[in-house]
Design a protein around this motif. Structure first.
Motif, PDB file in Angstrom:
ATOM      1  N   GLU A 145      88.069 144.810  20.916  1.00 13.18           N
ATOM      2  CA  GLU A 145      87.478 145.839  20.683  1.00 13.18           C
ATOM      3  C   GLU A 145      88.143 146.366  20.009  1.00 13.18           C
ATOM      4  OE1 GLU A 145      88.177 148.467  24.941  1.00 13.18           O
ATOM      5  OE2 GLU A 145      86.431 149.412  23.881  1.00 13.18           O
ATOM      6  N   ALA A 146      90.184 146.969  19.425  1.00 12.56           N
ATOM      7  CA  ALA A 146      90.632 147.908  18.733  1.00 12.56           C
ATOM      8  C   ALA A 146      89.682 147.404  17.110  1.00 12.56           C
ATOM      9  CB  ALA A 146      92.156 147.034  18.688  1.00 12.56           C
ATOM     10  N   ASN A 147      89.821 145.978  16.795  1.00 11.36           N
ATOM     11  CA  ASN A 147      89.754 145.159  15.989  1.00 11.36           C
ATOM     12  C   ASN A 147      87.955 145.804  15.071  1.00 11.36           C
ATOM     13  OD1 ASN A 147      91.105 143.380  14.987  1.00 11.36           O
ATOM     14  ND2 ASN A 147      90.756 141.582  15.871  1.00 11.36           N
ATOM     15  N   ARG A 148      86.791 145.981  16.283  1.00 10.41           N
ATOM     16  CA  ARG A 148      85.424 145.716  15.992  1.00 10.41           C
ATOM     17  C   ARG A 148      85.701 148.022  15.238  1.00 10.41           C
ATOM     18  NH1 ARG A 148      82.966 149.165  19.012  1.00 10.41           N
ATOM     19  NH2 ARG A 148      84.280 148.220  21.279  1.00 10.41           N
ATOM     20  N   ILE A 149      86.353 148.422  16.945  1.00 11.15           N
ATOM     21  CA  ILE A 149      86.698 150.232  16.217  1.00 11.15           C
ATOM     22  C   ILE A 149      87.278 150.304  14.899  1.00 11.15           C
ATOM     23  CG2 ILE A 149      87.669 152.685  16.586  1.00 11.15           C
ATOM     24  CD1 ILE A 149      88.094 151.287  20.144  1.00 11.15           C
ATOM     25  N   VAL A 150      87.770 149.777  14.868  1.00  9.72           N
ATOM     26  CA  VAL A 150      88.434 149.868  12.522  1.00  9.72           C
ATOM     27  C   VAL A 150      87.553 149.888  11.929  1.00  9.72           C
ATOM     28  CG1 VAL A 150      90.336 149.547  11.336  1.00  9.72           C
ATOM     29  CG2 VAL A 150      91.027 149.658  14.166  1.00  9.72           C
ATOM     30  N   THR A 151      87.404 148.497  12.257  1.00 11.92           N
ATOM     31  CA  THR A 151      86.513 147.720  10.882  1.00 11.92           C
ATOM     32  C   THR A 151      84.602 148.765  11.124  1.00 11.92           C
ATOM     33  OG1 THR A 151      86.575 145.419  11.598  1.00 11.92           O
ATOM     34  CG2 THR A 151      84.588 146.055  10.502  1.00 11.92           C
ATOM     35  N   GLU A 152      84.678 149.874  12.127  1.00 18.24           N
ATOM     36  CA  GLU A 152      83.430 150.360  11.830  1.00 18.24           C
ATOM     37  C   GLU A 152      83.881 152.204  11.683  1.00 18.24           C
ATOM     38  OE1 GLU A 152      82.245 151.184  16.420  1.00 18.24           O
ATOM     39  OE2 GLU A 152      81.294 149.210  16.025  1.00 18.24           O
ATOM     40  N   LEU A 153      84.976 152.268  11.635  1.00 15.30           N
ATOM     41  CA  LEU A 153      85.506 153.876  11.004  1.00 15.30           C
ATOM     42  C   LEU A 153      85.364 152.904   9.863  1.00 15.30           C
ATOM     43  CD1 LEU A 153      87.944 154.117  13.175  1.00 15.30           C
ATOM     44  CD2 LEU A 153      86.549 155.348  13.144  1.00 15.30           C
ATOM     45  N   VAL A 154      86.598 152.077   8.895  1.00 13.33           N
ATOM     46  CA  VAL A 154      86.351 152.081   7.764  1.00 13.33           C
ATOM     47  C   VAL A 154      84.998 151.903   7.024  1.00 13.33           C
ATOM     48  CG1 VAL A 154      87.025 150.266   6.144  1.00 13.33           C
ATOM     49  CG2 VAL A 154      88.411 150.413   8.149  1.00 13.33           C
ATOM     50  N   ARG A 155      84.537 151.343   7.603  1.00  8.36           N
ATOM     51  CA  ARG A 155      82.209 150.983   7.362  1.00  8.36           C
ATOM     52  C   ARG A 155      81.883 152.891   6.960  1.00  8.36           C
ATOM     53  NH1 ARG A 155      80.316 146.721  10.255  1.00  8.36           N
ATOM     54  NH2 ARG A 155      81.189 144.748   8.807  1.00  8.36           N
ATOM     55  N   ALA A 156      82.063 153.325   8.307  1.00  9.84           N
ATOM     56  CA  ALA A 156      81.884 154.876   7.829  1.00  9.84           C
ATOM     57  C   ALA A 156      82.009 155.282   6.685  1.00  9.84           C
ATOM     58  CB  ALA A 156      82.293 155.547   8.787  1.00  9.84           C
ATOM     59  N   THR A 157      83.311 154.760   6.665  1.00 11.75           N
ATOM     60  CA  THR A 157      83.621 155.677   4.580  1.00 11.75           C
ATOM     61  C   THR A 157      82.829 154.904   4.071  1.00 11.75           C
ATOM     62  OG1 THR A 157      85.494 154.422   4.511  1.00 11.75           O
ATOM     63  CG2 THR A 157      85.667 155.738   5.798  1.00 11.75           C
ATOM     64  N   GLY A 158      82.260 153.558   4.076  1.00  9.81           N
ATOM     65  CA  GLY A 158      81.896 153.656   2.710  1.00  9.81           C
ATOM     66  C   GLY A 158      82.685 152.540   1.935  1.00  9.81           C
TER      67      GLY A 158
END
Ligand code: SF4
Length: 467
Positions: free
Chosen positions: A86-99
């Motif tokens: 879950e932590a990995n998924r959250i961080v990945t999505e947050l980074v992706r959102a920055t482009g």
């Protein structure tokens, strides 16, 4: 990853590794002893730190909610992660959102624990470590082997070779003719990292402490790389274990005295960075806090084992441990090596695997770790407690032990059978092997002589001579 006994055997056979570890751990432990001896109230600070942590752990839910409220009020966003996935998924999505497709990281054991770098790499995001020792580990395609000095197993010559060979493929190459002089190595790392700090839009960090009353996160470090990582990027994502919360600034004051002396033997660490949410025009404009459980509440439920959650990751217990000094950090098969790793990892991951079940046995129970721990974690007590659990569960290596204990209990309950067995053993003693066969027993007797049996059992001797 092999279980501790096999992994340790390989490490013990490596003389360079043993020499590197011995030199480094002895130097740090002597300096730490001198730094601690300077404080008359060290024992009181230790006891206070222990009490603060215990009190916080008893009401962890309350303090975490208070922290969430304060971080949110200060402009940050809090995410709760039950496990590594879950932590990995959250961080990945947050980074992706920055482009963005690359991030800089300041040393964070929690992100190593969840395998974040590997996960990000699989998602096409490059994560660059910026702590010097972590950089050495990353460039060398290696694993950390110490909490504070992850590249403790490397000497200067090895580091120079890694820089020369690998820096170029990760960014700015090492300067021509780089020697193994510490100043030259540090300058090469500084130039290499500076390029990354100035380019990165996203930073990922851990935290040493989180203050519930204001929602402030704290990172203590020696190099200043952490401060760059925490202030230059536009977005900051901090991944922190839930046990890192302390209720108030007054509580924090205790640990800011005990942590530097216990870890780097400094009266005060050179850089202490603190941030509370976001501030317009100063530092990252977006801040996310990912609160990581990943087995911590299971550890909390164990009345003896929960004291491991007091740990402030100073690494003093590693530097005094005779087992760590010889086996090195890789043998523990976990991001948390040494005595604290031997009690924390089996609680966070459970003891189902051979590696985790072997960790509570990776100690001589000498007690040196308890003596130096600034929050008085009774590591030997937890080790013995976990050994009991592992044996109870009857995992590999313990089935035989359980069967042997059961058989001995039955024999001891039947004195006639015991007496016959003793006589038989005495009568056949010349035929007994010097080494026992079978896993466990063979290793045990390889380094020990079996006691010689007397020609006549004691009970027969007693009957003849005393009755
Ligand atoms: S267990 Fe104690 S000595 Fe070991 S790293 Fe944690 S706080 Fe430091």
């Amino acid at each position: 990853m092999p279980a501790f006994p096999e992994a340790a055997r390989e490490a013990v056979g490596n003389p360079t590794l043993r020499a590197n570890l011995r030199h480094a751990t002895h130097t740090i432990r002597d300096k730490r002893a001198r730094a601690v001896a300077e404080l008359d109230d060290w024992a009181a600070l230790r006891e206070t730190g222990k009490r603060i942590k215990d009190r916080t752990l008893r009401q962890l839910d309350t303090y975490l909610l208070q922290l969430e409220e304060a971080v949110t009020a200060a402009g940050g966003t809090v995410h709760w992660a039950a496990d590594a996935a879950e932590a990995n998924r959250i961080v990945t999505e947050l980074v992706r959102a920055t482009g963005e497709t690359e991030v800089v990281k300041v040393k964070s054991m929690a992100t190593q624990e969840i395998g974040l770098n590997e996960h990000l790499a699989a998602e096409g995001i490059a994560a660059y470590e910026t702590d010097l020792a972590e950089l050495i580990v990353q460039l060398g395609d290696d694993r950390p082997s110490h909490i504070l000095v992850p590249a403790i197993h490397r000497n200067r010559g090895e580091i120079r070779d890694i820089f020369r060979e690998k820096m170029g493929s990760w960014g700015r190459p090492a300067p021509e003719g780089l020697s193994d002089a510490p100043a030259e190595l540090a300058e090469a790392a500084r130039l290499h990292l500076r390029e990354k700090f100035l380019r990165a839009k996203v930073g990922i960090s851990g935290a040493n402490f989180m203050v519930a009353e204001t929602g402030t996160l704290v990172v203590v470090e020696s190099e200043g790389n952490g401060r760059m990582c925490l202030t230059l990027p536009e977005t900051l994502i901090s991944v922190v274990g839930v046990e890192k919360v302390v209720p108030t600034w007054q509580d924090l004051e205790v640990f800011l005295q005990t942590l530097p002396r216990s870890s780097t033997a400094e009266r005060m660490n050179p850089y202490t960075s603190m941030w509370t949410g976001t501030t317009d025009g100063d530092g990252p404009g977006t801040f996310h806090l990912v609160l990581l459980d990943n087995g911590r509440t299971d550890a909390l439920a164990d009345e003896v084992g929960r004291q491991a959650l007091r740990c402030i990751r100073c690494s003093a217990c590693l530097n005094v441990c005779p087992v760590y000094e010889r086996a090195g950090g890789h043998a523990y098969g976990s991001v948390y090596p040494g005595p604290i790793g031997a009690i924390l990892t089996p609680q966070l991951r459970g003891t189902a695997s051979e590696v985790d079940a072997s960790l509570p046995y990776a100690s001589s129970l000498c007690g040196a770790c308890y003596e130096v721990c600034p929050v008085a974690i009774d590591i030997p007590e937890v080790l013995v407690h976990l050994r009991g659990k592992v044996a109870e569960e009857g995992g590999k290596g313990h089935r035989l032990e359980r069967a042997a204990i059961k058989a001995s209990t039955w024999v001891l309950d039947h004195p006639g059978v015991l007496a016959t067995g003793e006589r038989l053993a005495s009568a056949t003693r010349k035929l007994h092997p010097k080494r026992l066969p079978g896993p466990g027993a063979r290793q045990w007797t390889e380094s020990r002589d079996l006691p010689e049996l007397p020609a006549e059992p004691f009970r027969d001797w007693w009957r003849k001579n005393r009755t």
